[in-house]
Design an enzyme around this catalytic site. Structure first.
Site, PDB file in Angstrom:
ATOM      1  N   ASP A 231      35.720  29.368  40.981  1.00  0.00           N
ATOM      2  CA  ASP A 231      36.232  30.262  41.833  1.00  0.00           C
ATOM      3  C   ASP A 231      37.482  30.878  41.018  1.00  0.00           C
ATOM      4  OD1 ASP A 231      36.543  31.849  43.943  1.00  0.00           O
ATOM      5  OD2 ASP A 231      36.149  30.496  45.421  1.00  0.00           O
TER       6      ASP A 231
HETATM    7  C1  BGC Z   1      36.404  33.762  46.703  1.00  0.00           C
HETATM    8  C2  BGC Z   1      34.919  33.772  46.094  1.00  0.00           C
HETATM    9  C3  BGC Z   1      35.077  35.264  45.326  1.00  0.00           C
HETATM   10  C4  BGC Z   1      36.193  35.277  44.453  1.00  0.00           C
HETATM   11  C5  BGC Z   1      36.396  36.611  43.733  1.00  0.00           C
HETATM   12  C6  BGC Z   1      37.651  33.758  45.797  1.00  0.00           C
HETATM   13  O1  BGC Z   1      38.762  33.739  46.574  1.00  0.00           O
HETATM   14  O2  BGC Z   1      36.336  32.153  47.329  1.00  0.00           O
HETATM   15  O3  BGC Z   1      33.859  33.687  46.794  1.00  0.00           O
HETATM   16  O4  BGC Z   1      33.943  35.583  44.579  1.00  0.00           O
HETATM   17  O5  BGC Z   1      37.394  35.248  45.130  1.00  0.00           O
HETATM   18  O6  BGC Z   1      36.686  37.769  44.659  1.00  0.00           O
END
Ligand code: BGC
Length: 781
Positions: A231
């Site tokens: 993530d």
């Molecule tokens: C989120 C993800 C997301 C990523 C990119 C993160 O903060 O938890 O679900 O895909 O950001 O935006």
């Protein structure tokens, strides 16, 4: 050129460089070998493609390119229809092709453990089978267009509070049966091209570094062959991450721990093969997607809008309909009440936010109705607005109130404080009922709310957060142009205190004390009444269940539409031990299917029960022998038919003799939980000045460090620049950005901010009381 040959001709540095992104949304290219970079973007309910790829806009304040905003996961799951999800997925895949995106960061299938989780709207269900099947449908749809999907967040990420640093503590049985099961189904049935690890630790080990989760379970047990990606800012230790098989660190820009990885290989602490495997998987994916995107593709956005309307219709749940108030007659005078009738919330805030292609409101389809605003955008109201509501409702023959949760209540990045609706919405509903008893409520929110008004209104329609097709879908359902067929994918309790998690949810470390008793599994076992049960949803027609039988493990049941119009019913099959159950739920959803029936029509559906339907996890999946009851019906609390079958297997392991887990009324004590878990749990003491590490956040340190206080202010100012210099914590996007930066550990700040080694390490030295060392560190950089 074979990937192997490419790797052979690359230096170690080049290979390591490939395993971290170039910027917020792209991998590094391998141009020398003819492989261009891969572009990725969120997300689960439509594309959020940001043209600006640098870190400054990681969280997406700049508008992304317009795309179709499909229903949020909460509504998608309420379709109980993997085929509908496949259609949506395919449309998202088509738009990805159109916008030249090779990897779509969704769907999210974390289990809804507590209704306060700010991101529940983005997740499917409290039940792993439903979540897994719905996710599998979505992934299959996206990948049918050749682009890759990314199931996220693996695993046990069921709270937003302190998500970057919290530790999810749970026993392996609960993990396997509830939290990993949805991923297992999605991985085995739909082979997603990629999977995203979650932010928190799981039993003390960062999910991004977890050999258990990534190598043992995901790759070895489930046979996952795709790319694992962190993530955003979620990588902890890149050496350990790569050892575990976490291929790609995102976002890029910081070269986070690049030198450490190279050194670890040179010193023999990390086998070069581990780097090769990660790099090879990334190269394969990049090459595949480059091939897919080679030709231009034009998506039909109008057709996708129509699909979004259909999906919203299918996912809207008719919770209550006393005296058949709905559907409304178009011949009757209708009062429409509420801010959200002219400005409906269609999605949640955060990384899943789509710049919707079309912005249409319910009122646009309600010509000739009387309208009263009833409340302000923020959910507040006043006597004047309420008087207007009474007048409008009493001058009409039927009234509908649009109410629920305004935007600031639900977002990625923070949890709700409680399950309350704004007072203004409740008073608006009461005023409408005073004016007219024939009042229906359209409830717009991404997760359960307390509904103290529910007994006073005749009908409740719940579209969740229905996407850009929501307005049209809701009006069609209200007036009977379409028939509701959604079913709840989670239980709605009467009040927050009814949730077993209410006694322990919301602290930094997530203690999964309720074990396997998540959602209906707990309410059923504790014999508790709920507002609306899991699986519940009415129709404008009626269904009768008959002829339920079991032949060996094949079961079948006949459903008849006894009403006078066509409709759809979701047949739900639950299985549970008949008699002594030990530490097992009374019943669990094991199969379901949604079928369409004309008026008067009957259909027989069959299901094949398998070993897993009778198994518990006890160091491995074990079929537990005994007599089982199989139920069939239209909701977890409306199961008119049942029969029993005998199953050969092992005895039920007796692990929790004489405890809450055998009779889950009230909440488990800490002792009971620790006994079930098999060890004591001691919360780690917060770090103090002198002990701070890259794991601590600016928020953790700012009270004892002047340097961090300044940094906090700088961050606040920086973030507020995008909000016209306003520091407005009631704006969900502002709050989420502050939570994601100031509450994230320094290492996440380093990755997300694209910062090279040195700056934050220097600040850390200062926070620990070594100002000169800090400055030296920064200068050395
Ligand atoms: C989120 C993800 C997301 C990523 C990119 C993160 O903060 O938890 O679900 O895909 O950001 O935006």
């Amino acid at each position: 050129m074979e990937i192997k040959e490419i790797l052979n001709s690359m230096t170690l540095d080049e290979k390591v460089a490939l395993t971290i992104g170039e910027n917020s949304w792209m991998t590094r290219s391998a141009e020398k070998y003819g492989i261009p970079a891969l572009f990725m973007c969120d997300g689960p309910s439509g594309l959020r493609k940001q043209e600006q790829v640098e870190q400054t806009d990681m969280l997406g304040i700049n508008d992304s390119r317009p795309a179709t905003c499909f229903p949020a996961a909460v509504t998608g799951a309420s379709t109980w229809d993997p085929e509908v999800m496949e259609d949506i997925g395919k449309a998202i895949g088509e738009e990805a092709r159109d916008q030249r995106v090779g990897l779509v960061l969704g769907p999210g299938l974390n289990i809804k453990r507590d209704p306060r989780c700010g991101r529940n709207f983005e997740y499917y269900s409290e039940d792993p089978l439903l979540a897994g099947k719905i996710a599998a449908g979505t992934v299959t749809g996206i990948q049918s267009m050749g682009v890759s999907a990314c199931v996220k967040h693996f695993a046990c990420n069921s709270q937003e509070y302190d998500r970057f640093v919290s530790d999810s503590i749970l026993d392996e049985r609960t993990m396997r049966e509830i939290y990993l099961r949805a991923f297992e189904i999605a991985v085995k049935e739909a082979s997603p091209g990629t999977l995203m690890t979650s932010y928190p630790k799981v039993n003390g080990v960062h999910a991004s570094n977890s050999t258990f989760l990534i190598e043992e379970v995901l790759r070895k047990e489930w046979g996952f062959e795709g790319v694992v990606v962190t993530d955003w800012g979620g990588m902890d230790d890149r050496v350990e991450g790569m050892r575990a098989g976490n291929d790609l660190t995102m976002p890029g820009g910081s070269d986070y721990m690049h030198k450490d990885v190279v050194r670890a290989v040179r010193e023999g602490r990390l086998p070069e093969e581990a780097v090769d495997s990660c790099a090879a998987r990334i190269l394969e994916l990049m090459r595949k997607e480059a091939e897919v995107l080679r030709e231009e593709y034009h998506a039909d956005y109008d057709a996708h809008h129509a699909a979004a309307v259909r999906a919203a219709e299918q996912g809207t749940v008719l919770l209550k309909n006393d005296g058949g108030l709905l559907p409304f007659s178009r011949e009757k005078k209708t009062a429409v009440i509420g801010w959200m009738a002219k400005d409906m919330r269609i999605q949640g805030s955060g990384s899943s936010h789509v710049n919707a292609m079309k912005k249409i409101q319910p009122l646009d389809f309600m010509d000739g109705c009387i309208y009263a605003q009833g409340c302000n955008e923020d959910g507040s109201t006043d006597e004047w607005l309420l008087e207007e509501v009474r007048k409008a409702a009493s001058s009409a023959e039927q009234a509908v109130v649009f109410a629920g949760l305004p935007e600031r209540y639900e977002s990625e990045g923070f949890d709700r404080d409680d399950l309350k609706m704004p007072e203004g919405h409740i008073r608006m509903i009461e005023a409408a009922v005073q004016g007219n008893p024939d009042t229906a409520v359209v409830l717009i929110c991404g997760a359960p709310v307390e509904c103290p008004w529910a007994d006073d209104v005749k009908a409740v329609l719940y579209p969740g957060l229905p996407g850009q097709g929501g307005a049209e879908a809701v009006v069609r359902l209200l007036f009977g142009d379409a028939v509701p067929c959604g079913k709840l994918a989670e239980t709605w309790p009467y009040r927050y205190e009814d949730c077993v998690t209410s006694s322990c949810y919301g602290s930094r470390d997530a203690e999964y004390r309720e074990g396997i008793y998540v959602g209906y599994r707990r309410y059923d076992a504790a014999g508790m009444e709920v507002r609306w049960p899991f699986g519940h949803g009415l129709s404008y027609t009626f269904f009768r269940y008959s002829g339920f039988k079991a032949e060996g493990r094949k079961i079948s049941v006949t459903v008849t539409n006894t009403g006078d119009r066509a409709g759809k019913e979701t047949v739900q099959i639950y299985v549970g031990p008949d008699g002594d159950r030990g530490y097992r739920p009374i019943r669990e959803l094991r199969h379901f299917v949604k079928i369409g029936l004309e008026a008067g029509e009957s259909k027989t559906v069959s299901f094949e029960l398998d070993d897993r339907d009778f198994s518990v996890y006890d160091g491995g999946w074990k079929v537990i022998g005994g007599t089982y009851r199989i139920w069939a019906g239209g909701s977890s609390r409306d199961l008119p038919l049942s029969c029993t079958i005998d199953v050969d297997g092992e005895p039920m392991p007796e692990t929790v003799t004489g405890s809450w887990y055998l009779d889950p009324k009230g909440v488990p004590s800490r002792d009971e939980w620790e006994t079930m878990l098999g060890h004591k749990v001691t919360a780690a003491a917060p770090h103090r000045r002198g002990q701070f590490t890259m794991e601590d956040s600016v928020m953790d340190m700012k009270d004892s460090s002047f340097a961090m206080k300044i940094l906090y202010k700088v961050m606040e100012n920086e973030v507020s620049k995008r909000f016209g210099e306003k520091k407005d914590y009631s704006d969900p996007v502002f709050r989420m950005m502050m939570e994601s930066t100031a509450r994230g550990p320094l290492r996440s700040m380093q990755i997300n901010g694209g910062l090279r080694d040195g700056i934050l390490q220097g600040m850390l030295e200062m926070a620990n009381g070594h100002p000169f060392r800090g400055i030296a560190r920064m200068i050395k950089r």
